[in-house]
Design a protein around this motif. Structure first.
Motif, PDB file in Angstrom:
ATOM      1  N   CYS A  86      49.741 -22.639  53.891  1.00  0.00           N
ATOM      2  CA  CYS A  86      48.844 -21.579  53.433  1.00  0.00           C
ATOM      3  C   CYS A  86      48.042 -21.038  54.622  1.00  0.00           C
ATOM      4  O   CYS A  86      48.076 -21.583  55.727  1.00  0.00           O
ATOM      5  CB  CYS A  86      47.903 -22.106  52.350  1.00  0.00           C
ATOM      6  SG  CYS A  86      46.776 -23.375  52.922  1.00  0.00           S
ATOM      7  N   GLU A  87      47.317 -19.986  54.382  1.00  0.00           N
ATOM      8  CA  GLU A  87      46.562 -19.313  55.451  1.00  0.00           C
ATOM      9  C   GLU A  87      45.521 -20.240  56.080  1.00  0.00           C
ATOM     10  O   GLU A  87      45.333 -20.235  57.305  1.00  0.00           O
ATOM     11  CB  GLU A  87      45.882 -18.069  54.886  1.00  0.00           C
ATOM     12  CG  GLU A  87      45.222 -17.220  55.939  1.00  0.00           C
ATOM     13  CD  GLU A  87      44.632 -15.943  55.374  1.00  0.00           C
ATOM     14  OE1 GLU A  87      43.656 -15.446  55.981  1.00  0.00           O
ATOM     15  OE2 GLU A  87      45.132 -15.444  54.336  1.00  0.00           O
ATOM     16  N   ASP A  88      44.864 -21.055  55.274  1.00  0.00           N
ATOM     17  CA  ASP A  88      43.847 -21.969  55.813  1.00  0.00           C
ATOM     18  C   ASP A  88      44.448 -22.985  56.782  1.00  0.00           C
ATOM     19  O   ASP A  88      43.846 -23.308  57.808  1.00  0.00           O
ATOM     20  CB  ASP A  88      43.121 -22.694  54.667  1.00  0.00           C
ATOM     21  CG  ASP A  88      42.208 -21.769  53.879  1.00  0.00           C
ATOM     22  OD1 ASP A  88      41.793 -20.730  54.447  1.00  0.00           O
ATOM     23  OD2 ASP A  88      41.931 -22.083  52.704  1.00  0.00           O
ATOM     24  N   GLU A  89      45.632 -23.470  56.468  1.00  0.00           N
ATOM     25  CA  GLU A  89      46.293 -24.421  57.377  1.00  0.00           C
ATOM     26  C   GLU A  89      46.675 -23.747  58.690  1.00  0.00           C
ATOM     27  O   GLU A  89      46.593 -24.350  59.747  1.00  0.00           O
ATOM     28  CB  GLU A  89      47.512 -25.037  56.694  1.00  0.00           C
ATOM     29  CG  GLU A  89      47.154 -25.991  55.561  1.00  0.00           C
ATOM     30  CD  GLU A  89      48.370 -26.586  54.874  1.00  0.00           C
ATOM     31  OE1 GLU A  89      49.517 -26.302  55.297  1.00  0.00           O
ATOM     32  OE2 GLU A  89      48.174 -27.339  53.908  1.00  0.00           O
ATOM     33  N   VAL A  93      45.484 -24.602  62.711  1.00  0.00           N
ATOM     34  CA  VAL A  93      46.368 -24.645  63.885  1.00  0.00           C
ATOM     35  C   VAL A  93      45.831 -23.721  64.981  1.00  0.00           C
ATOM     36  O   VAL A  93      45.752 -24.101  66.156  1.00  0.00           O
ATOM     37  CB  VAL A  93      47.812 -24.250  63.500  1.00  0.00           C
ATOM     38  CG1 VAL A  93      48.681 -24.100  64.735  1.00  0.00           C
ATOM     39  CG2 VAL A  93      48.407 -25.275  62.539  1.00  0.00           C
ATOM     40  N   ALA A  94      45.457 -22.507  64.609  1.00  0.00           N
ATOM     41  CA  ALA A  94      44.927 -21.545  65.586  1.00  0.00           C
ATOM     42  C   ALA A  94      43.639 -22.064  66.214  1.00  0.00           C
ATOM     43  O   ALA A  94      43.436 -21.939  67.436  1.00  0.00           O
ATOM     44  CB  ALA A  94      44.690 -20.187  64.912  1.00  0.00           C
ATOM     45  N   ASN A  95      42.763 -22.666  65.424  1.00  0.00           N
ATOM     46  CA  ASN A  95      41.517 -23.224  65.965  1.00  0.00           C
ATOM     47  C   ASN A  95      41.782 -24.381  66.922  1.00  0.00           C
ATOM     48  O   ASN A  95      41.063 -24.558  67.907  1.00  0.00           O
ATOM     49  CB  ASN A  95      40.589 -23.667  64.830  1.00  0.00           C
ATOM     50  CG  ASN A  95      39.952 -22.492  64.124  1.00  0.00           C
ATOM     51  OD1 ASN A  95      39.779 -21.425  64.720  1.00  0.00           O
ATOM     52  ND2 ASN A  95      39.619 -22.672  62.860  1.00  0.00           N
ATOM     53  N   ASP A  96      42.810 -25.180  66.643  1.00  0.00           N
ATOM     54  CA  ASP A  96      43.182 -26.260  67.560  1.00  0.00           C
ATOM     55  C   ASP A  96      43.584 -25.703  68.921  1.00  0.00           C
ATOM     56  O   ASP A  96      43.238 -26.263  69.959  1.00  0.00           O
ATOM     57  CB  ASP A  96      44.321 -27.106  66.980  1.00  0.00           C
ATOM     58  CG  ASP A  96      43.855 -28.031  65.882  1.00  0.00           C
ATOM     59  OD1 ASP A  96      42.630 -28.208  65.736  1.00  0.00           O
ATOM     60  OD2 ASP A  96      44.722 -28.580  65.160  1.00  0.00           O
ATOM     61  N   CYS A 106      46.690 -17.815  68.840  1.00  0.00           N
ATOM     62  CA  CYS A 106      47.960 -18.490  69.063  1.00  0.00           C
ATOM     63  C   CYS A 106      48.180 -19.523  67.966  1.00  0.00           C
ATOM     64  O   CYS A 106      47.265 -20.251  67.600  1.00  0.00           O
ATOM     65  CB  CYS A 106      47.947 -19.162  70.433  1.00  0.00           C
ATOM     66  SG  CYS A 106      49.521 -19.933  70.830  1.00  0.00           S
ATOM     67  N   ILE A 107      49.399 -19.582  67.459  1.00  0.00           N
ATOM     68  CA  ILE A 107      49.715 -20.572  66.418  1.00  0.00           C
ATOM     69  C   ILE A 107      50.898 -21.450  66.820  1.00  0.00           C
ATOM     70  O   ILE A 107      51.382 -22.238  66.037  1.00  0.00           O
ATOM     71  CB  ILE A 107      50.004 -19.904  65.059  1.00  0.00           C
ATOM     72  CG1 ILE A 107      51.123 -18.875  65.183  1.00  0.00           C
ATOM     73  CG2 ILE A 107      48.743 -19.276  64.493  1.00  0.00           C
ATOM     74  CD1 ILE A 107      51.598 -18.317  63.867  1.00  0.00           C
ATOM     75  N   GLY A 108      51.369 -21.317  68.054  1.00  0.00           N
ATOM     76  CA  GLY A 108      52.470 -22.151  68.519  1.00  0.00           C
ATOM     77  C   GLY A 108      52.820 -21.829  69.953  1.00  0.00           C
ATOM     78  O   GLY A 108      52.441 -20.789  70.479  1.00  0.00           O
ATOM     79  N   ALA A 109      53.532 -22.747  70.586  1.00  0.00           N
ATOM     80  CA  ALA A 109      53.938 -22.547  71.970  1.00  0.00           C
ATOM     81  C   ALA A 109      55.208 -23.328  72.241  1.00  0.00           C
ATOM     82  O   ALA A 109      55.479 -24.334  71.605  1.00  0.00           O
ATOM     83  CB  ALA A 109      52.822 -23.003  72.912  1.00  0.00           C
ATOM     84  N   MET A 110      55.982 -22.838  73.192  1.00  0.00           N
ATOM     85  CA  MET A 110      57.190 -23.536  73.626  1.00  0.00           C
ATOM     86  C   MET A 110      57.135 -23.678  75.134  1.00  0.00           C
ATOM     87  O   MET A 110      56.607 -22.813  75.830  1.00  0.00           O
ATOM     88  CB  MET A 110      58.442 -22.739  73.251  1.00  0.00           C
ATOM     89  CG  MET A 110      58.711 -22.703  71.773  1.00  0.00           C
ATOM     90  SD  MET A 110      60.181 -21.755  71.378  1.00  0.00           S
ATOM     91  CE  MET A 110      61.440 -22.687  72.214  1.00  0.00           C
ATOM     92  N   ASP A 111      57.709 -24.752  75.614  1.00  0.00           N
ATOM     93  CA  ASP A 111      57.807 -24.949  77.047  1.00  0.00           C
ATOM     94  C   ASP A 111      58.946 -24.078  77.577  1.00  0.00           C
ATOM     95  O   ASP A 111      59.888 -23.771  76.846  1.00  0.00           O
ATOM     96  CB  ASP A 111      58.085 -26.427  77.344  1.00  0.00           C
ATOM     97  CG  ASP A 111      57.954 -26.767  78.820  1.00  0.00           C
ATOM     98  OD1 ASP A 111      57.448 -25.925  79.579  1.00  0.00           O
ATOM     99  OD2 ASP A 111      58.362 -27.864  79.197  1.00  0.00           O
ATOM    100  N   GLY A 112      58.856 -23.684  78.816  1.00  0.00           N
ATOM    101  CA  GLY A 112      59.896 -22.868  79.410  1.00  0.00           C
ATOM    102  C   GLY A 112      61.095 -23.697  79.812  1.00  0.00           C
ATOM    103  O   GLY A 112      61.086 -24.914  79.759  1.00  0.00           O
ATOM    104  N   LYS A 113      62.141 -23.021  80.213  1.00  0.00           N
ATOM    105  CA  LYS A 113      63.347 -23.684  80.679  1.00  0.00           C
ATOM    106  C   LYS A 113      63.534 -23.334  82.135  1.00  0.00           C
ATOM    107  O   LYS A 113      63.290 -22.213  82.556  1.00  0.00           O
ATOM    108  CB  LYS A 113      64.552 -23.234  79.860  1.00  0.00           C
ATOM    109  CG  LYS A 113      65.818 -23.920  80.297  1.00  0.00           C
ATOM    110  CD  LYS A 113      66.956 -23.661  79.362  1.00  0.00           C
ATOM    111  CE  LYS A 113      68.174 -24.387  79.916  1.00  0.00           C
ATOM    112  NZ  LYS A 113      69.189 -24.587  78.933  1.00  0.00           N
ATOM    113  N   HIS A 114      63.967 -24.301  82.915  1.00  0.00           N
ATOM    114  CA  HIS A 114      64.169 -24.111  84.350  1.00  0.00           C
ATOM    115  C   HIS A 114      65.570 -23.576  84.593  1.00  0.00           C
ATOM    116  O   HIS A 114      66.552 -24.197  84.188  1.00  0.00           O
ATOM    117  CB  HIS A 114      63.987 -25.450  85.074  1.00  0.00           C
ATOM    118  CG  HIS A 114      64.179 -25.364  86.547  1.00  0.00           C
ATOM    119  ND1 HIS A 114      63.150 -25.043  87.396  1.00  0.00           N
ATOM    120  CD2 HIS A 114      65.261 -25.539  87.314  1.00  0.00           C
ATOM    121  CE1 HIS A 114      63.611 -25.052  88.637  1.00  0.00           C
ATOM    122  NE2 HIS A 114      64.895 -25.347  88.598  1.00  0.00           N
TER     123      HIS A 114
END
Length: 143
Positions: A86-89, A93-96, A106-114
């Motif tokens: 839900c929106e609250d969850e 995540v965004a507050n974290d 931001c609600i997520g991130a991925m590491d790059g690839k070399h």
């Protein structure tokens, strides 16, 4: 991936990726479908190369990879990955991200690839790798 981990994953995805044999030919086994997909994901091997290795048509390989990847995501997300419902969850995540990384909206991130590349001549530090070099590779590309 070791054999036991492969077998566990195969057990989870087999009911969803198994195809029915026909009178004309036998279907590609779930083990071969999973093996082909994991090899493509792990090594980045091209579908053309996989076509020659597995002796399966390129369009069939394309469909297998797509189907098995979706199945893996669906099967493993139930057990290992929980998405906010839900929106609250999502706000939590965004507050974290804000509190931990000072990264807003931001609600997520991925590491790059070399990717190992040969930089253009006289490009200076523009193409400096941000990750550690592979074993036996220099840390700064030659220019």
């Amino acid at each position: 991936m070791n054999t036991s981990l492969f077998e566990k994953l195969l057990e989870k995805v087999t009911p969803l990726i198994r195809k029915q044999n026909t009178s004309l030919r036998e279907s590609i086994s779930p083990a071969e479908r999973l093996s082909l997909t994991l090899r493509h994901i792990a090594t980045g091997e091209s579908q053309e190369s996989l076509r020659l290795t597995y002796r399966i048509g390129q369009s069939t390989i394309s469909g297998i990879i797509k189907e098995v990847c979706i199945t893996i995501i669906n099967v493993l997300s139930q057990e290992y990955l929980r998405m906010p419902l839900c929106e609250d969850e999502w706000r939590v995540v965004a507050n974290d991200f804000v509190h931990r990384w000072n990264f807003y909206n931001c609600i997520g991130a991925m590491d790059g690839k070399h990717f190992k590349i040969d930089p253009p001549l006289k490009s200076g530090s523009l193409y400096y790798p941000l990750k550690k070099p592979y074993k036996g590779e220099r840390s700064m590309p030659s220019t």
